[in-house]
Design a protein around this motif. Structure first.
Motif, mmCIF file in Angstrom:
data_model
loop_
_atom_site.group_PDB
_atom_site.id
_atom_site.type_symbol
_atom_site.label_atom_id
_atom_site.label_comp_id
_atom_site.label_asym_id
_atom_site.label_seq_id
_atom_site.Cartn_x
_atom_site.Cartn_y
_atom_site.Cartn_z
ATOM 1 N N LEU A 133 0.828 -1.209 0.000
ATOM 2 C CA LEU A 133 0.000 0.000 0.000
ATOM 3 C C LEU A 133 0.864 1.261 0.000
ATOM 4 O O LEU A 133 0.506 2.277 -0.583
ATOM 5 C CB LEU A 133 -0.919 0.006 1.227
ATOM 6 N N ALA A 134 2.015 1.178 0.683
ATOM 7 C CA ALA A 134 2.868 2.349 0.821
ATOM 8 C C ALA A 134 3.467 2.788 -0.506
ATOM 9 O O ALA A 134 3.945 3.916 -0.624
ATOM 10 C CB ALA A 134 3.976 2.064 1.830
ATOM 11 N N VAL A 135 3.445 1.907 -1.504
ATOM 12 C CA VAL A 135 3.926 2.299 -2.835
ATOM 13 C C VAL A 135 3.157 3.523 -3.325
ATOM 14 O O VAL A 135 3.701 4.415 -3.975
ATOM 15 C CB VAL A 135 3.760 1.133 -3.828
ATOM 16 N N PHE A 136 1.869 3.590 -2.981
ATOM 17 C CA PHE A 136 1.025 4.689 -3.434
ATOM 18 C C PHE A 136 0.921 5.813 -2.396
ATOM 19 O O PHE A 136 0.261 6.819 -2.642
ATOM 20 C CB PHE A 136 -0.380 4.165 -3.753
ATOM 21 N N HIS A 137 1.546 5.623 -1.231
ATOM 22 C CA HIS A 137 1.466 6.637 -0.175
ATOM 23 C C HIS A 137 2.854 6.907 0.408
ATOM 24 O O HIS A 137 2.983 7.236 1.575
ATOM 25 C CB HIS A 137 0.525 6.167 0.943
ATOM 26 N N SER A 138 3.873 6.756 -0.408
ATOM 27 C CA SER A 138 5.223 6.881 0.117
ATOM 28 C C SER A 138 5.559 8.330 0.442
ATOM 29 O O SER A 138 4.957 9.263 -0.081
ATOM 30 C CB SER A 138 6.227 6.314 -0.888
ATOM 31 N N CYS A 139 6.536 8.479 1.306
ATOM 32 C CA CYS A 139 6.991 9.805 1.711
ATOM 33 C C CYS A 139 7.948 10.342 0.650
ATOM 34 O O CYS A 139 8.965 9.714 0.353
ATOM 35 C CB CYS A 139 7.683 9.721 3.065
ATOM 36 N N PRO A 140 7.674 11.511 0.059
ATOM 37 C CA PRO A 140 8.542 12.047 -1.000
ATOM 38 C C PRO A 140 9.974 12.258 -0.509
ATOM 39 O O PRO A 140 10.210 12.610 0.656
ATOM 40 C CB PRO A 140 7.880 13.385 -1.353
ATOM 41 N N GLY A 141 10.924 12.074 -1.409
ATOM 42 C CA GLY A 141 12.318 12.247 -1.071
ATOM 43 C C GLY A 141 12.640 13.608 -0.477
ATOM 44 O O GLY A 141 13.365 13.690 0.527
ATOM 45 N N PRO A 142 12.140 14.713 -1.058
ATOM 46 C CA PRO A 142 12.431 16.030 -0.469
ATOM 47 C C PRO A 142 11.943 16.162 0.966
ATOM 48 O O PRO A 142 12.614 16.771 1.801
ATOM 49 C CB PRO A 142 11.681 16.997 -1.401
ATOM 50 N N VAL A 143 10.783 15.584 1.270
ATOM 51 C CA VAL A 143 10.254 15.660 2.631
ATOM 52 C C VAL A 143 11.125 14.834 3.567
ATOM 53 O O VAL A 143 11.432 15.249 4.692
ATOM 54 C CB VAL A 143 8.790 15.178 2.668
ATOM 55 N N GLN A 144 11.550 13.639 3.111
ATOM 56 C CA GLN A 144 12.449 12.827 3.925
ATOM 57 C C GLN A 144 13.728 13.595 4.249
ATOM 58 O O GLN A 144 14.214 13.573 5.389
ATOM 59 C CB GLN A 144 12.818 11.538 3.193
ATOM 60 N N HIS A 145 14.257 14.272 3.246
ATOM 61 C CA HIS A 145 15.497 15.008 3.449
ATOM 62 C C HIS A 145 15.320 16.118 4.484
ATOM 63 O O HIS A 145 16.125 16.249 5.412
ATOM 64 C CB HIS A 145 15.973 15.606 2.124
ATOM 65 N N VAL A 146 14.261 16.889 4.343
ATOM 66 C CA VAL A 146 14.030 18.006 5.265
ATOM 67 C C VAL A 146 13.862 17.498 6.693
ATOM 68 O O VAL A 146 14.453 18.041 7.637
ATOM 69 C CB VAL A 146 12.797 18.816 4.828
ATOM 70 N N LEU A 147 13.065 16.439 6.865
ATOM 71 C CA LEU A 147 12.822 15.938 8.211
ATOM 72 C C LEU A 147 14.047 15.240 8.791
ATOM 73 O O LEU A 147 14.271 15.280 10.006
ATOM 74 C CB LEU A 147 11.617 14.995 8.205
ATOM 75 N N THR A 148 14.836 14.597 7.945
ATOM 76 C CA THR A 148 16.067 13.979 8.429
ATOM 77 C C THR A 148 17.013 15.038 8.977
ATOM 78 O O THR A 148 17.606 14.871 10.056
ATOM 79 C CB THR A 148 16.762 13.200 7.299
#
Length: 392
Positions: free
Chosen positions: A258-273
């Protein structure tokens, strides 16, 4: 119709399941929020608009968060914007800090990161294709175990126990012993347990909060699942990023599909990391400041309610208080509760009625205090000017 064919007769646009979902009636919280969106209070542009004490959102530390997120966004690498390589989507799993180090879990993690957009389960009993999901409140001494027994005696097949800790809307904290008893009960009856700890870092009283992740051992690790998100504890409701932690590989595989269609975008991952990397800032600046501001705001609202004779249930976590408006009801019915709720809306104040949370007794309302706008209003005006009735 082109091609000379005969137009097909009218047919259903949705499957039976889709039609049931589409025909669902909006909840009370949705109705109130829609009215607020159409007429939001703004000090300069719309001073006669609706004051929103109904939406559980932390706006007390925007000044701290804005600076950190802005810096991280400025450092965003171009590859996150244009690349779909798997490495980008696994940024947090490969990161030495690990997302859940902030949540005190360090080993044997099976984490699915997903976009939390509109993932909502309301309080109460949730029907799931003939089964039942028991979502429980620690209200007035009614324990999770006793409520489950009630459903069992009704002949309802219970498959899942959902525990919300800190509780919403009560703001109560599960004592460690009660938490263990609930897990043992679920284990004996082969129930899955979903721990919703979305407010786990928003505990403002000097009370011990026990996360399910901190327990030395679980009665049934394969059936115990943890959920958390950024929206409450970090005041990032617009980020829509959440975490599912489970040791059950089959569930992990199913959710990953299911997460394939609801994955966290790379830019958001970067900012939060980048945001989570600075543990010194989190531990010594953000968390202490957030705790202090939450407690001050809670005291301000509780004192304001006390001034007009409205008691609240003692709370230790979350962004809200559970207030007793029963003496303002014309009658002790949910119809009277909704009438009072509508009257407050007419006075441009949005709060959340107990009926929306499946409270068994009319007259209880949830009021959110984690908004700097509320502080401004209460410091400059008596609370009843915002629409809350005075003594009858």
């Amino acid at each position: 119709m082109s091609g000379g064919g005969v137009p097909a007769g009218p047919g259903p646009a949705l499957s039976a399941r889709g039609a049931r979902i589409a025909s669902g009636v909006p909840g009370l919280l949705d109705e109130g929020f829609a009215l607020y969106v159409a007429d939001p209070f703004d000090r300069e542009r719309n001073p006669e608009g609706i004051v929103n004490l109904g939406t559980s959102e932390n706006r007390l530390c925007f000044d701290l968060i804005e600076e950190r997120v802005s810096v991280a966004a400025c450092r965003l690498l171009c590859c996150f914007l244009i690349s779909k390589r798997p490495g980008n989507n696994l940024a947090w799993r490969k990161s030495p800090i690990g997302l859940l180090t902030v949540l005190t879990a360090f080993t044997r993690m099976h984490v699915t990161l997903y976009n939390r957009y509109n993932s909502v389960i309301s309080k109460g009993q949730l029907s799931m294709e003939g089964n039942s999901c028991c979502i429980l409140q620690l209200q007035f001494g009614v324990t999770a175990v006793s409520h489950c027994w009630f459903l069992f005696f009704q002949g309802i097949r219970v498959r899942v126990l959902v525990l919300i800790n800190p509780n919403n809307p009560l703001g109560d904290i599960y004592p460690a012993q009660l938490l263990k008893e609930c897990l043992e009960f679920a284990h004996r009856h082969e129930l899955h347990v979903i721990m919703d700890e979305i407010y786990m870092l928003s505990v403002y009283d000097d009370i011990t909060f026990t996360s399910v992740l901190s327990l030395d051992s679980l009665p049934d690790p394969e059936r115990t699942h943890f959920m958390w998100g950024f929206s409450k504890d970090f005041g990032m409701s617009g980020i829509r990023v959440g975490v599912l932690y489970t040791r059950n590989h089959e569930i992990q595989k199913a959710v990953n599909q299911l997460a394939v269609f609801h994955s966290c975008p790379g830019p958001v991952q970067h900012v939060l990391t980048q945001f989570l990397k600075d543990r010194d800032w989190l531990d010594n600046v953000f968390f202490p400041t957030n705790k202090k501001r939450l407690k001050e705001a809670q005291n301000l609202l509780v004192d304001g309610l006390a001034d007009i004779g409205i008691p609240v249930l003692k709370s230790s976590g979350g962004l809200y208080v559970w207030a007793d408006f029963r003496k303002f009801l014309k009658s002790q019915t949910f119809e009277a509760e909704l009438e009072l709720w509508q009257k407050l809306l007419d006075k441009k104040l949005l709060i959340s009625p107990g009926k929306a949370f499946y409270c068994y007794e009319p007259g209880w309302f949830r009021l959110v205090f984690s908004d700097s706008l509320l502080l401004l209003l209460l410091e400059n005006y008596p609370l009843y000017h915002t629409g809350i009735p005075q003594h009858p």
